[in-house]
Structure formats: C-alpha cells, structure tokens
Design an enzyme around this catalytic site. Structure first.
Site, mmCIF file in Angstrom:
data_model
loop_
_atom_site.group_PDB
_atom_site.id
_atom_site.type_symbol
_atom_site.label_atom_id
_atom_site.label_comp_id
_atom_site.label_asym_id
_atom_site.label_seq_id
_atom_site.Cartn_x
_atom_site.Cartn_y
_atom_site.Cartn_z
ATOM 1 C CE LYS A 20 34.343 44.580 42.874
ATOM 2 N NZ LYS A 20 35.735 44.852 42.663
ATOM 3 C CG ASP B 261 39.675 48.793 37.204
ATOM 4 O OD1 ASP B 261 38.428 48.822 37.300
ATOM 5 O OD2 ASP B 261 40.367 47.802 37.515
ATOM 6 C CE1 TYR C 130 42.825 40.994 41.348
ATOM 7 C CE2 TYR C 130 40.639 41.937 41.612
ATOM 8 C CZ TYR C 130 41.454 40.863 41.294
ATOM 9 O OH TYR C 130 40.885 39.671 40.928
HETATM 10 C C1 LIG Z 1 36.611 43.941 41.700
HETATM 11 C C2 LIG Z 1 37.536 44.647 40.789
HETATM 12 C C3 LIG Z 1 37.907 44.113 39.539
HETATM 13 C C4 LIG Z 1 37.525 42.729 39.120
HETATM 14 O O1 LIG Z 1 36.164 42.575 38.945
HETATM 15 P P1 LIG Z 1 35.569 41.067 38.930
HETATM 16 O O2 LIG Z 1 34.121 41.286 38.624
HETATM 17 O O3 LIG Z 1 35.836 40.514 40.289
HETATM 18 O O4 LIG Z 1 36.272 40.321 37.872
HETATM 19 C C5 LIG Z 1 38.664 44.890 38.702
HETATM 20 N N1 LIG Z 1 39.072 46.109 39.070
HETATM 21 C C6 LIG Z 1 38.756 46.656 40.243
HETATM 22 C C7 LIG Z 1 39.216 48.030 40.584
HETATM 23 C C8 LIG Z 1 38.001 45.932 41.158
HETATM 24 O O5 LIG Z 1 37.732 46.455 42.361
#
Ligand SMILES: *Cc1c(COP(=O)(O)O)cnc(C)c1O
Length: 440
Positions: free
Chosen positions: A278, A250, A155
């Site tokens: 995060k 990511d 994701y």
């Molecule tokens: C949470 C997450 C996102 C999205 O981040 P948001 O701040 O919710 O838009 C993208 N990539 C990874 C791996 C994530 O865990």
C-alpha cells in the site's frame, strides 16, 4: 394553475456506472478485479471512477466524492500528488522494466531499514499477498516448523495458508474459507481470537513448539480499525521469543501510515519479520518484507528459501514509492493526527445529536464508526454490530458525495489533502445521512 412544485427529474445519478458494470459483468467475474469493489457488502452497483485529485474522486457520471478509501490505503498524500507523478514520469522515459538491478531498489530498501529498528534487509515484491506468503515461507524455512498462527478477522492477502477461518472453539485448526484451499494446508494454520491473552497462552501451550510464526496486523484494519489492547503485543512478543516462534507484523496497511516507523515504532514492539505494501508503493503495485539479516539471508540466491519476481522492484513502482515515503515527515503524521481527532470528534457529536448510538476506533489516519453501544475488540464483536445500519449509512453518504469503504468490515483512510473544508463537507453530508437513516 398547474402544480408548480418542481419534481427532480434528473436521471439516475449512477446511470453510466450501471451500464459500465453490466458490460464488465460479461467479461470479468463479478465485474471486478478485487471482490470488495463489487459492493457485495452494502448492496447496489459499484461506482466506476474517471479520475481523482487530492481528497476528491470523480465518477463516470460526473459525480464528485470526498474519498475515504484512498485506494484502500496507499494514497496518504492524496490522489495525483505532483511529486509522485513527476517521479514516475521521469523514470518512465528511460524504460519501464529491465529485469536487472537498479540503485533505486537499494534506496527504497534503505528507507525502510533506516526507519525500522527490526529491519536490516528488505526484499521487494509486487503485492501485499506476495509479501505475507513469502514471509511465511521464510519463517517456515528458518524455523524448520510447519504450523502458523493467525487471528480471526485479520486479513493477509489471498495466499492459501491464510484463507482460513476459525472453527468453533477458542483455538482451532483452521478450515479453508475459500474453495480450492487444500484442507491439509488449512490444518497447519491455527486461528485465535484477537486481543485475548488467555487464548494466546493456550495456543502457545498447545502448539508453541510447532509454530513457525505468528502473523497479525499490529493494528487490525480489515475488520474495521481495531487497535490491540494495552500490553497485548508485548505479551505476544514474549511468547514468541520464549517458544522460538517468529513474530510477523503484517504492516501492509499500517506501514508508513501510522508513523514513519509504522505500527511497530508507534507501539514500541519489534517483530522478527515485517510486511509492507500500500503506502510504500505510492499507488503503484509494490510491496516488501524485511527483518534481521540472519533471517533474510535464508532467501535465494544466498539461502535455501526460494522467492523471485519478474517485475519485483519495478522502476515505476519503486520511484512512486520513494517519492511518497520521502514526503512522510513527523509533521505529516502530526497533521494527520489533528485531522483524525477532528473527524472522530465531529462524527461522534453528529450521531449523538441525532440519537443513533455509535462507537469509534481511530489510530492515526485509520478510522472506523461502529453502529453499536459497545466498542468492539474482536472479530466476533464487530460481527455483532449493526451491519444493516452501516449499509444504509454507506448509501446515504454516497448520495451525499462521500465515498466510504463499501463494507462495515473496512477501515476509512484519509490523507494530507483532507483539510478543514473537506471535513466540513464530510460533516454536512454525515448529518444529512444520519438523519435519513434515523427515519428509515
Ligand atoms: C491489503 C492487505 C494485504 C494484501 O495486499 P494486496 O496488495 O492486496 O495483495 C495484506 N495484508 C494486509 C494487512 C492488508 O491490508
């Protein structure tokens, strides 16, 4: 004599949350501002929170929980960390946003660049979604190519190009996984299974010269915690280099969570671009992407790839981020590793005692229990675990005062406030919950 046994007449322990959810449903689609909060993956109604401190959450009905979500990753230092609060308060008093540069932004960029050998320059944004979306645009601008490759079950936020799922077959042009995503755009996204070298080689053989980038979670966390198999990332790195394709890690979830130098430092593989979110926002909305100057300097205002943001580098978020990452020393990661090892071993022993087959994956402070005899390595594997069992386990744990992610496809997170006393509470709850689901 009248019967003397006591009947528990305590009202429904989630009564107020249920009322609040009913009201929210009238005003907010599905009652929530991010879908997974709605408990769709486990059934029931979501719990409304009143406050949090350290490893503990308190809901509106007054129930206390040990928290294994940590706001989906940011709260590595626990909730309401004194130094983070202090930093935000101090900055708040001199203004919350200027729409002009501040030296704090440079300080946070420095933190990120200093800890990652792959990064020379950093751009701050507001969410992980923005970071991945922007990194992909930059990769497309830099390479002059349109196609991208992602992995099933990974994701990357809700950008159009990434809301794509695999069709049938090993390597497929994606089909939209959401209404509103143009088919023409989804077709530019190729999807491959994770941890499958043959599939990777096939993808590069078929599309290599057209791929602007490959984007992945170096340790997957959005299909449960699934580490890469030995050598997999190295092979991916080599294929990207050979074909002139940018490798994007990511690290929105793994960044500063698994190590001071994130998954890339822990696993020893250098991407071309990295995305963060995060943890680097310390619980406020902040994210970032970065890489070598030669690539990053393609961004506006000096380059031809446009990306901007009114609140990007917001003083409150940046100060929370700095106050958080400044505390993340090698000792912190060593401590999280010890906590994680105890949590993993304790969980395995409890389920083994009670006779329910589980398998676990853990990397640092990311942990998943799978109700399965086999250890999963792909999204398909995770789909084949016993999801119904997880749902029962989730609710049994909630009733015992442990707040797990409300989906079998999410990773548990813990932080520096999860001490031995918190682990003991967790194990007591887990033993009771496991017994309960065994008997249903
Ligand atoms: C949470 C997450 C996102 C999205 O981040 P948001 O701040 O919710 O838009 C993208 N990539 C990874 C791996 C994530 O865990």
């Amino acid at each position: 004599m009248q019967n003397t046994y006591t009947v528990d007449v305590k009202q429904d322990r989630y009564a107020l949350s249920k009322q609040l959810f009913d009201r929210a449903l009238k005003l907010i689609p599905g009652g929530v501002n991010s879908p997974v909060r709605a408990f769709g993956g486990v059934g029931g109604t979501p719990v409304f929170m009143a406050g949090a401190d350290g490893a503990a959450l308190q809901d509106m009905d007054g129930n206390q929980y040990v928290d294994y979500i940590g706001s989906w990753g940011p709260m590595i230092l626990g909730h309401a960390d004194a130094r983070v609060i202090e930093a935000v308060k101090n900055v708040m008093e001199v203004g919350t946003s200027f729409g002009a540069p501040t030296d704090r932004e440079t300080a946070l960029a420095d933190f990120i660049a200093e800890r990652h050998t792959s990064i020379e320059k950093v751009r701050l944004v507001n969410s992980g979604t923005e970071a991945t979306m922007s990194a992909i645009r930059l990769a497309r601008g830099y390479t002059g190519r349109d196609k991208i490759l992602k992995f099933a079950g990974h994701y990357h936020g809700h950008g159009d190009s990434l809301l794509v799922e695999a069709g049938s077959g090993l390597i497929t042009h994606g089909s939209p996984s959401s209404a509103g995503v143009p088919k023409a755009l989804a077709e530019l996204t190729c999807v491959a299974p994770f941890n499958d070298v043959a599939a990777l080689e096939k993808a590069f053989y078929e599309h290599g010269e057209d791929l602007a980038c490959v984007i992945l979670e170096p340790v997957a966390g959005n299909m449960g915690c699934i580490p890469p198999k030995d050598g997999y990332l190295k092979t991916l790195r080599e294929l990207c280099t050979k074909h002139g394709t940018l490798l994007i890690f990511d690290e929105v979830m793994t960044g500063f969570r698994l190590d001071m130098s994130s998954a890339q430092g822990l696993l020893g593989v250098e991407p071309d671009l990295s995305c963060f979110g995060k943890v680097i926002g310390g619980g406020l909305p902040l994210a970032a992407y970065g890489g070598r100057s030669e690539i990053m300097d393609r961004l506006s205002p000096i380059g031809d790839v446009y990306q901007a943001g009114t609140l990007s580098g917001n003083p409150l978020a940046v100060s929370a981020g700095i106050a958080t990452v400044a505390q993340l020393t090698p000792e912190v990661y060593a401590k999280l590793e010890v906590t994680g090892a105890k949590l993993q071993k304790g969980s395995e022993e409890i389920f083994s005692d009670i006779g329910i087959p589980i398998r676990t994956h853990r990397v640092g402070s990311m942990f998943s229990i799978y109700f399965s005899e086999e250890l999963p390595y792909t999204f398909e594997d995770v789909q084949n675990t016993d999801i119904e069992m997880f749902k029962k386990f989730f609710h049994a744990m909630l009733d015992e005062g442990v707040y797990l992610p409300p989906s079998a496809y999410e990773t548990w997170f813990f932080g520096t406030c999860h001490d031995d006393a918190i682990l003991d509470m967790t194990f007591t709850a887990m033993r009771r919950a496991a017994m309960k689901i065994k008997n249903t």
